[in-house]
Design a protein around this motif. Sequence first.
Motif, PDB file in Angstrom:
ATOM      1  N   GLU A  80       0.821  -1.213   0.000  1.00  0.00           N
ATOM      2  CA  GLU A  80       0.000   0.000   0.000  1.00  0.00           C
ATOM      3  C   GLU A  80       0.855   1.263   0.000  1.00  0.00           C
ATOM      4  O   GLU A  80       0.418   2.307  -0.479  1.00  0.00           O
ATOM      5  N   GLU A 122       1.481   1.908  -3.662  1.00  0.00           N
ATOM      6  CA  GLU A 122       0.223   2.281  -4.305  1.00  0.00           C
ATOM      7  C   GLU A 122      -0.118   3.729  -3.999  1.00  0.00           C
ATOM      8  O   GLU A 122      -0.566   4.476  -4.880  1.00  0.00           O
ATOM      9  N   THR A 123       0.112   4.151  -2.744  1.00  0.00           N
ATOM     10  CA  THR A 123      -0.133   5.548  -2.360  1.00  0.00           C
ATOM     11  C   THR A 123       0.767   6.493  -3.141  1.00  0.00           C
ATOM     12  O   THR A 123       0.320   7.528  -3.664  1.00  0.00           O
ATOM     13  N   ARG A 178      -0.432   6.816  -6.727  1.00  0.00           N
ATOM     14  CA  ARG A 178      -1.627   7.664  -6.849  1.00  0.00           C
ATOM     15  C   ARG A 178      -1.255   9.143  -6.787  1.00  0.00           C
ATOM     16  O   ARG A 178      -1.804   9.964  -7.518  1.00  0.00           O
ATOM     17  N   GLU A 185       0.349  10.063 -10.124  1.00  0.00           N
ATOM     18  CA  GLU A 185      -0.659  10.142 -11.188  1.00  0.00           C
ATOM     19  C   GLU A 185      -1.513  11.387 -11.042  1.00  0.00           C
ATOM     20  O   GLU A 185      -1.866  12.027 -12.041  1.00  0.00           O
ATOM     21  N   HIS A 186      -1.833  11.765  -9.822  1.00  0.00           N
ATOM     22  CA  HIS A 186      -2.575  13.013  -9.601  1.00  0.00           C
ATOM     23  C   HIS A 186      -1.776  14.208 -10.119  1.00  0.00           C
ATOM     24  O   HIS A 186      -2.350  15.181 -10.621  1.00  0.00           O
ATOM     25  N   VAL A 236      -4.280  -0.023  -9.447  1.00  0.00           N
ATOM     26  CA  VAL A 236      -4.827   1.148  -8.751  1.00  0.00           C
ATOM     27  C   VAL A 236      -4.502   2.449  -9.484  1.00  0.00           C
ATOM     28  O   VAL A 236      -4.704   3.535  -8.954  1.00  0.00           O
ATOM     29  N   THR A 237      -3.952   2.355 -10.688  1.00  0.00           N
ATOM     30  CA  THR A 237      -3.653   3.527 -11.512  1.00  0.00           C
ATOM     31  C   THR A 237      -4.194   3.299 -12.927  1.00  0.00           C
ATOM     32  O   THR A 237      -4.478   2.163 -13.318  1.00  0.00           O
ATOM     33  N   LYS A 238      -4.303   4.391 -13.686  1.00  0.00           N
ATOM     34  CA  LYS A 238      -4.848   4.298 -15.038  1.00  0.00           C
ATOM     35  C   LYS A 238      -3.916   4.868 -16.113  1.00  0.00           C
ATOM     36  O   LYS A 238      -3.973   4.453 -17.263  1.00  0.00           O
TER      37      LYS A 238
END
Length: 435
Positions: free
Chosen positions: A37, A40-41, A44, A47-48, A95-97
Amino acid sequence: MPREMHLVGYCCATPTWHNNGSWRHFESDGVDALNPERYETIARILEHGKFDGMFLVDVLTLFDTYAGTFEANLREPGQTWLLEPMQLLSAIARVTKNLGLAATMSTSLYHPYHIARAFATLDHISGGRAGWNVVTSSVDTEAQNFGMDQLPKATERYDRADEVLEAAQGLWNSWDDGALILDRKNGVYADPSKVHYVNYEGKYVKTRGPLTTPRSPQTSPVIMQAGSSERGRQFAGRWAEMIFTLHTDKKNMQDFLADIKGRVSNSGRDPSHCAVLPAVDIVIGETESIAREKADYINSLVSPRLGIAEISNSVGVDLSTYPVDEPLEGLDLKQGPKGILDVILQGAKGKTLWDAGRAWGISQMTPQLIGTPTMIADYMQDYFEANACDGFIVCPSVSPTAYSQFVASVVPLLQKRGIYRKDYTGRTFRENLRS
């Protein structure tokens, strides 16, 4: 369309990254280094901030160069143990695109078939966002973990790397576009005429093919590379789509970029299809004085002894018996990659071994940008517009808060100035890197 900056996040699946004491900081997630995690954090956050990608560093040995033991590297953890990056990126992909996902893998220690299949699979899992940081490995203990006594000489390693890339490209292209028919009515899943043997045979590697994994969205991963030696630059000119580099001043960066772009062009490729990204470490404060106070505290957590051990690991020389109050210059540093050696010697100029260890422990000789969001953005814009780089590899002083602060405060300034994307425009890692 105006030229836009590219940003890639530097990451290690280990307690600390460049700053070897950052895991001790009260804001650090370093104590959670085994928890997926954590990564993953970070992904994110990147990606933001519309980063092109994140890049996972990897080595294949628990270093014991310093004093013949790994005690120094475990008692005060630097980039020591690491989780296997491909499996971690597969989790992050879910968890990302849009974020590109790059992993390090050695051409000296892995067979091209394994490499090709692993990255094709990651490309499928991520929907076309795989990247490969190509390394040839640099220390003999990595080779010994794979049943070899020592690594070949650097030139031979690069010759093998060329063959590994050639073989891997053949494997990635062993499935034509449209090979999957997926015709349920007529019972035809794939067209055998569009799947081919490779039968690649070079001096160092051979593979029959075809790949057992169908053609992926990008066909091949984005190729990333960090070699700065003459042979490394030749390799980059032929293959690299992204260069991770370390330089301490603008003129060196301009010269390096011009040299790489020329080599790319001479290889018959579009120079704009190879992004040169120097690394920077970031410390941000509301005012310059606050930023410097933050940097002073973060840097006070560094272990110079661990820094010396990490230099030992990088150059393949046991520095434990060398006087810590004498200059590092003049020492016979023999094994490590030339690019890293040049960075160490440049950053250690005039420093004692102890001070060099502290400097390495702070940022591994990477420029540490300390200041307000505007100051950081001004530096990045200046170097970008001076054709010293195509963007930056961004390394946080403390993870993940430095990334969050950078995305919240510096990214909007770069966007407002029209030199950084406001959103992703491509579907794949390669498309975004070329936009």
